[in-house]
Every structure is written in structure tokens, then in C-alpha cells.
Motif scaffolding. Structure first.
Motif, PDB file in Angstrom:
ATOM      1  N   GLY A   7       0.612 -75.253  -9.715  1.00  0.00           N
ATOM      2  CA  GLY A   7      -0.090 -76.271  -9.445  1.00  0.00           C
ATOM      3  C   GLY A   7      -1.801 -75.690  -9.307  1.00  0.00           C
ATOM      4  O   GLY A   7      -2.457 -75.877  -9.370  1.00  0.00           O
ATOM      5  N   ASP A  36       0.400 -75.933 -15.017  1.00  0.00           N
ATOM      6  CA  ASP A  36       0.239 -76.460 -14.261  1.00  0.00           C
ATOM      7  C   ASP A  36       1.554 -77.964 -15.901  1.00  0.00           C
ATOM      8  O   ASP A  36       1.454 -77.271 -16.874  1.00  0.00           O
ATOM      9  CB  ASP A  36      -1.042 -77.408 -14.408  1.00  0.00           C
ATOM     10  CG  ASP A  36      -1.367 -78.679 -13.471  1.00  0.00           C
ATOM     11  OD1 ASP A  36      -1.940 -77.677 -12.192  1.00  0.00           O
ATOM     12  OD2 ASP A  36      -1.382 -79.291 -13.947  1.00  0.00           O
ATOM     13  N   ILE A  82       1.190 -77.092  -6.278  1.00  0.00           N
ATOM     14  CA  ILE A  82       2.036 -78.758  -6.544  1.00  0.00           C
ATOM     15  C   ILE A  82       1.521 -79.561  -6.434  1.00  0.00           C
ATOM     16  O   ILE A  82       1.301 -79.843  -4.695  1.00  0.00           O
ATOM     17  CB  ILE A  82       2.940 -78.265  -6.890  1.00  0.00           C
ATOM     18  CG1 ILE A  82       3.976 -78.745  -5.978  1.00  0.00           C
ATOM     19  CG2 ILE A  82       3.068 -76.902  -7.892  1.00  0.00           C
ATOM     20  CD1 ILE A  82       5.163 -78.504  -6.158  1.00  0.00           C
ATOM     21  N   THR A 143       2.055 -75.862  -0.127  1.00  0.00           N
ATOM     22  CA  THR A 143       1.799 -77.608  -0.396  1.00  0.00           C
ATOM     23  C   THR A 143       1.928 -78.347   0.603  1.00  0.00           C
ATOM     24  O   THR A 143       3.153 -78.020   1.040  1.00  0.00           O
ATOM     25  CB  THR A 143       3.416 -77.860  -1.716  1.00  0.00           C
ATOM     26  OG1 THR A 143       3.044 -76.830  -3.027  1.00  0.00           O
ATOM     27  CG2 THR A 143       3.547 -78.728  -2.272  1.00  0.00           C
TER      28      THR A 143
END
Length: 445
Positions: A7, A36, A82, A143
Motif C-alpha cells: 500500500g 502498490d 492496503i 490494514t
């Protein structure tokens, strides 16, 4: 030492890199790999990081890639932040839930379940890749829903995945500040699940100062949670809840406020960040200054609907600085250098809470050293809190089962059993509504 950030094109990555820039000790992170799926977002964030490092000698080297295996190979730490489906997905989570009259927040209620259903399969794939490509790496999971995702990954990585969250840190810091104590010297008795925990005590030099806070209406009304929940309710509980419990204790009011809002939180962030990423490459624009302004607006509007419902007013300036990046840095230092510390983390229960099984991930104070994070023993939760924790953990288990089996019926069960979803028929419509807007849920049959 190599840190991989999954991410890596995310808006909050500069917070992590900024924390790394303050670390000058031996064994510090010297290489950061951003991963990413969106190359343009990677380039945008890399611009911000480049400006952050411009005045810092020997800053960690930054590279970026869209190749997950390349990013993971040889990593010492993997930071996972993410967002499956992006902010458009979060806005859809909120919209579909609110249309049914239930909460769509990204970690609580229907929205959290929808987010979990599409995130768990991706997180499990990441965990398997880490086990294969970087078996000695420690995974720090941010996350969301953080507890649920950490538990999914722990089935493949064991205790080498640890979940972090800034909510307990901020709560403990605010309570200590109100009581005139140094947060670094206070022991925070906190336990529950991610976004579902309570501070039952704050000990300074062996003395529990929380009763003094609960007995003083002026002190109780002077900080965020006191304004959100009200002094009378906090005294009734005999504890200070995590701010996310406002969605449970004042659910009807929260849903109404979100339904009346011009835009949901997800839609606001989607639009705000779209402007940031569109402008960050404009000639003559300082990427770092633009990021700072955008972040300040983001933090100031956090949980705005809840504060409006409670009449809590604006957030205090001291609460706008985040904190999860500091937890991540302290965690990495403790493990990499055996710098023993205490942090509130998401880890496997073992025998900490008797009401839950040993593999259930909970949020609790942990002693951290080179061997990892070890939860401390805590007093049992009161009955009302135990019931809520067990109920939400049961829902998380149904989400994990649905993600593993692809069973639509199990997904319906997860929604229907959640305390904030009040009808099996609503649960069925939620599953169909989410499947209609999220291609990532096509696996549910």
C-alpha cells in the motif's frame, strides 16, 4: 535493514517514512520498498518522501515497484496498509449499508464486514507469499479491519504477524494528559478487540489514577471520549471506551447523522485524496506542503458526525498528530534491537481472555522484545463487555469462514449475527448489494 510497505502509494505512508527519519540508531531501516498496484500513486508518494528526506543526511533509500514478489523478497519487516477496492470501495460500503438503515463504517458493522470479505483473500495471499519469499520477516499489519485481517494472516504466519492501531495509543495519551501524567510512564490497562476495547485503569507509580478521572465531571468533559460519551455514561461503565464504541452505544444517533451528512467519510476522503494525487505533480507545487495541508484537513474531520451528534465540538490540536507510525517504529526497534518495551497490539490471545480461544486475535498490552510480542495477563472483562467481544469475534470468524469457503450463506450469517445488523432479511440484501458493487466479492456463490 529492509522495510517493505504494502500500500506504498497510500496517503499515510509519509507518516511512516517521517518516523524512520528520526531513527539514527544502529540496526535502523536503511532501505524502504514501496509496493502498490497503482504506479501513479507510487510516484506521487515518492515525491513527498523525497522532499521529506532532502534535509536529512543518510536517509533510508526509497524504491518503488508494482511487483509484489520483488517487493517482499528479502524483507526484514513488511508493513501492510492496503485498501482493497480503494476509497471508492469504502464509499460504496457506506452507501449500501446506509440505504438499509445500518452503519457502513469501514471497521464496524456492515461496512466492516464488507471490507473484511474482500480484504481477507488478498491478505491471505500476501501472508503465503511472505512465508515463501521472506520467511524471517515480521509483518506489521495496519490494514483494516486490523484485528480480523491480522487473525487471517496469523493462520499462515503465526506470531510473526502483529497488528497495530493508533486508537488505543491516542486514548491512553489523552487520559494521561488530562490526569497530568507522562504517557510514557503510565501503564494503560486496556483490553478488547481492535476498535472494541476499554481502558479500565491508568497506573502511575503503581497507583491507579482512573478513579480520580471518573469522579471529576470537569476532567471527564475535557477530552475527546468524555465529550463523545458523556460523563454519566463513562461513570456507569467505570471505564473509558475506545472512541469506536460510540457506534455501538449511540448507534441510532450515529446512523442518523451519517444519513443526514452531505457526504460519507469515505466519499469525503475519496474526493480529497483524488485532488491531492491530481495536483501533487503540478510544476511549482511542493508535494510535502500539499500533503501536510491535506493531512491536517483529514485529521480535523475525523469522526465529525459522531462529534456533532454528541455536541463534542472540534478536535483538540494535540489529537491531530496521528500515532500509528510511532507504534510501528517502536515495534520494529524492540524486535530488531531487543529494546524491550510495552505496546498495545493485536496479537493471538493465548490465555489472556478466558472467554476466547487461544488463536483469537485481541488488542491488549504486550511486552515486546527480539522474540516478538507477548500479551500480558489482564483481569476479566465485565459481563457486558465480554458479551460484545464474543459476539463480534463470532462474526469475524464467520467472515473468515466465508472468505475461505466462498459461501454466500456464510457471508449472510456474518452480517445477520452482527449486533448492529437487526434483521436476517437486511443481511441478505446487504450481501446482494455489496456483490453488485464490488467485483472482489464475486467469489461468494
Amino acid at each position: 535493514m529492509k522495510l517493505t510497505i504494502l500500500g506504498g502509494g497510500g496517503f499515510r505512508v509519509p507518516l511512516v517514512y517521517g518516523a524512520l527519519l528520526t531513527d539514527r540508531g544502529p540496526g535502523r531501516v536503511t532501505e524502504v520498498v514501496l509496493h502498490d498496484l497503482d504506479d501513479s500513486r507510487l510516484r506521487a508518494v515518492a515525491r513527498v518522501l523525497d522532499e521529506q528526506a532532502s534535509a536529512v543526511g543518510d536517509a533510508p533509500r526509497v524504491t518503488a515497484t508494482t511487483d509484489l514478489d520483488e517487493a517482499l523478497r528479502g524483507a526484514d519487516f513488511v508493513f501492510s496498509a492496503i485498501r482493497v477496492g480503494g476509497l471508492e470501495g469504502r464509499a460504496d460500503d457506506e452507501r449500501v449499508a446506509l440505504a438499509e438503515g445500518v452503519l457502513g463504517q469501514e471497521t464496524v458493522g456492515a461496512g466492516g464486514i464488507a471490507y473484511g470479505l474482500r480484504t481477507v483473500p488478498v491478505a491471505v495471499d500476501i501472508a503465503r507469499r511472505v512465508a515463501r519469499l521472506a520467511p524471517d520477516a515480521w509483518v506489521i499489519n495496519f490494514t483494516n479491519p486490523a484485528g480480523l485481517v491480522t487473525e487471517a494472516m496469523s493462520r499462515h504466519l503465526g506470531d510473526r504477524v502483529i497488528g497495530i492501531c493508533d486508537s488505543p495509543v491516542g486514548l491512553g495519551r489523552r487520559i494521561a494528559r488530562v490526569l497530568g501524567a507522562d504517557p510514557q510512564q503510565a501503564w494503560i490497562d486496556y483490553v478488547g478487540l481492535n476498535h472494541l476495547g476499554w481502558v479500565r485503569g491508568l497506573r502511575v507509580a503503581g497507583r491507579d489514577e482512573l478513579p480520580r478521572l471518573l469522579a471529576d465531571p470537569h476532567l471527564l468533559g475535557s477530552f475527546e471520549e468524555g465529550k463523545l460519551f458523556g460523563a454519566d455514561w463513562l461513570r456507569s461503565l467505570g471505564a473509558i471506551p475506545n472512541e469506536y464504541l460510540h457506534y455501538y452505544y449511540f448507534n441510532r444517533e450515529a446512523v442518523h447523522a451519517y444519513q443526514q451528512a452531505e457526504r460519507t467519510r469515505g466519499a469525503f476522503l475519496r474526493d480529497q485524496q483524488a485532488r491531492f494525487y491530481a495536483r501533487v505533480g503540478t510544476p511549482g507545487t511542493s508535494a510535502l506542503e500539499l500533503w501536510d495541508r491535506t493531512r491536517a484537513e483529514r485529521e480535523a474531520t475525523y469522526m465529525a458526525e459522531n462529534r456533532e451528534t454528541a455536541g463534542a465540538g472540534e478536535r483538540d490540536a494535540d489529537d491531530l498528530s496521528g500515532g500509528y507510525e510511532k507504534v510501528a517504529l517502536a515495534l520494529m526497534r524492540a524486535i530488531a534491537r531487543d529494546e524491550r518495551t510495552t505496546l498495545i497490539l493485536n496479537v493471538r490471545n493465548r490465555h489472556t481472555l478466558a472467554a476466547l480461544d487461544t488463536d483469537a486475535v485481541i488488542e491488549v498490552p504486550c511486552l515486546v522484545d527480539a522474540s516478538g510480542a507477548h500479551s500480558v495477563s489482564v483481569d476479566p472483562l465485565p459481563g457486558h463487555a465480554t458479551g460484545l467481544v464474543c459476539s463480534v469475534k463470532a462474526v469475524e470468524r464467520e467472515v473468515l469462514a466465508a472468505a475461505e469457503s466462498g459461501s454466500r450463506a456464510t457471508a449472510v450469517k456474518a452480517f445477520a449475527l452482527h449486533p448492529l445488523v437487526d434483521s436476517v432479511n437486511v443481511a441478505r440484501r446487504l450481501v446482494e448489494g455489496y456483490r453488485a458493487v464490488h467485483p472482489g466479492l464475486d467469489y461468494l456463490k
